[in-house]
Design an enzyme around this catalytic site. Structure first.
Site, mmCIF file in Angstrom:
data_model
loop_
_atom_site.group_PDB
_atom_site.id
_atom_site.type_symbol
_atom_site.label_atom_id
_atom_site.label_comp_id
_atom_site.label_asym_id
_atom_site.label_seq_id
_atom_site.Cartn_x
_atom_site.Cartn_y
_atom_site.Cartn_z
ATOM 1 N N GLU A 140 0.831 -1.209 0.000
ATOM 2 C CA GLU A 140 0.000 0.000 0.000
ATOM 3 C C GLU A 140 0.863 1.256 0.000
ATOM 4 O O GLU A 140 0.593 2.200 -0.754
ATOM 5 C CB GLU A 140 -0.933 0.003 1.213
ATOM 6 C CG GLU A 140 -2.025 -1.040 1.118
ATOM 7 C CD GLU A 140 -2.833 -1.164 2.402
ATOM 8 O OE1 GLU A 140 -2.712 -0.288 3.290
ATOM 9 O OE2 GLU A 140 -3.594 -2.144 2.516
ATOM 10 N N SER B 150 -8.504 -2.377 8.126
ATOM 11 C CA SER B 150 -8.667 -3.775 8.515
ATOM 12 C C SER B 150 -7.941 -4.029 9.828
ATOM 13 O O SER B 150 -6.814 -3.596 10.030
ATOM 14 C CB SER B 150 -8.144 -4.711 7.424
ATOM 15 O OG SER B 150 -6.781 -4.480 7.202
ATOM 16 N N ASP C 288 -8.684 1.356 1.446
ATOM 17 C CA ASP C 288 -7.316 1.455 1.946
ATOM 18 C C ASP C 288 -6.579 2.680 1.417
ATOM 19 O O ASP C 288 -5.759 3.257 2.113
ATOM 20 C CB ASP C 288 -6.520 0.204 1.562
ATOM 21 C CG ASP C 288 -7.051 -1.041 2.245
ATOM 22 O OD1 ASP C 288 -7.400 -0.967 3.439
ATOM 23 O OD2 ASP C 288 -7.122 -2.091 1.585
ATOM 24 N N GLU D 270 -9.323 -0.567 -2.639
ATOM 25 C CA GLU D 270 -9.314 -1.554 -1.556
ATOM 26 C C GLU D 270 -8.299 -2.617 -1.956
ATOM 27 O O GLU D 270 -8.456 -3.263 -2.988
ATOM 28 C CB GLU D 270 -10.699 -2.163 -1.369
ATOM 29 C CG GLU D 270 -10.771 -3.212 -0.294
ATOM 30 C CD GLU D 270 -10.444 -2.683 1.098
ATOM 31 O OE1 GLU D 270 -9.956 -3.489 1.915
ATOM 32 O OE2 GLU D 270 -10.658 -1.481 1.383
#
EC number: 3.1.21.10
Length: 143
Positions: free
Chosen positions: A12, A32, A42, A55
């Protein structure tokens, strides 16, 4: 943080960095495992008024399916609706990073969302080009 979460976080952060280098304003908002009650994607990236929401999910095997639980999917779909953003599932597998428009995902009988390995996605450069095509202006926009 366990090794699996660290690896996902590293992916990420890499995507955030690469999008930032392409001129996006980017926020990494992983939820999460947190106590957060409102599901959010995210990664949230903005460029000249265009919003993309990502995501991220990953798998160790190249052929495995990626699942998004119904509750999580419904929450981030609602977030996308409220924000006006385009929602993508970011899929990281060995040697593969692709972004699948959420509407291309298949629904299971229980309402979960699934990305089969056959579903086409965009690589990061294609995702950037898609956004830039949305913001390119022609003379007609000003007449």
């Amino acid at each position: 943080m366990n090794a699996k979460k660290r690896k996902g976080s590293a992916v990420e952060r890499n995507i955030v960095s690469r999008l930032r280098d392409k001129g996006f304003a980017v926020v990494r908002a992983p939820a999460s495992g947190s106590k957060r009650k409102d599901p959010i994607p995210d990664i949230i990236a903005l460029k000249n008024g265009v919003i993309i929401l990502i995501e991220m999910k990953s798998r160790k095997d190249i052929e495995g399916k990626i699942y998004v639980r119904r509750e999580q999917a419904e929450g981030i779909i609602e977030f996308a609706r409220k924000s006006g953003g385009s929602l993508f599932l970011g899929v990281k597998k060995p040697g593969v990073l692709k972004f699948i428009p959420f509407e291309k995902l298949r629904r299971t009988e229980t309402g979960n969302y699934v990305a089969d390995s056959e579903i086409e996605g965009l690589d990061l450069e294609d995702l950037v080009r898609l956004v830039e095509a949305k913001i390119s202006r022609t003379l007609d926009n000003f007449l």
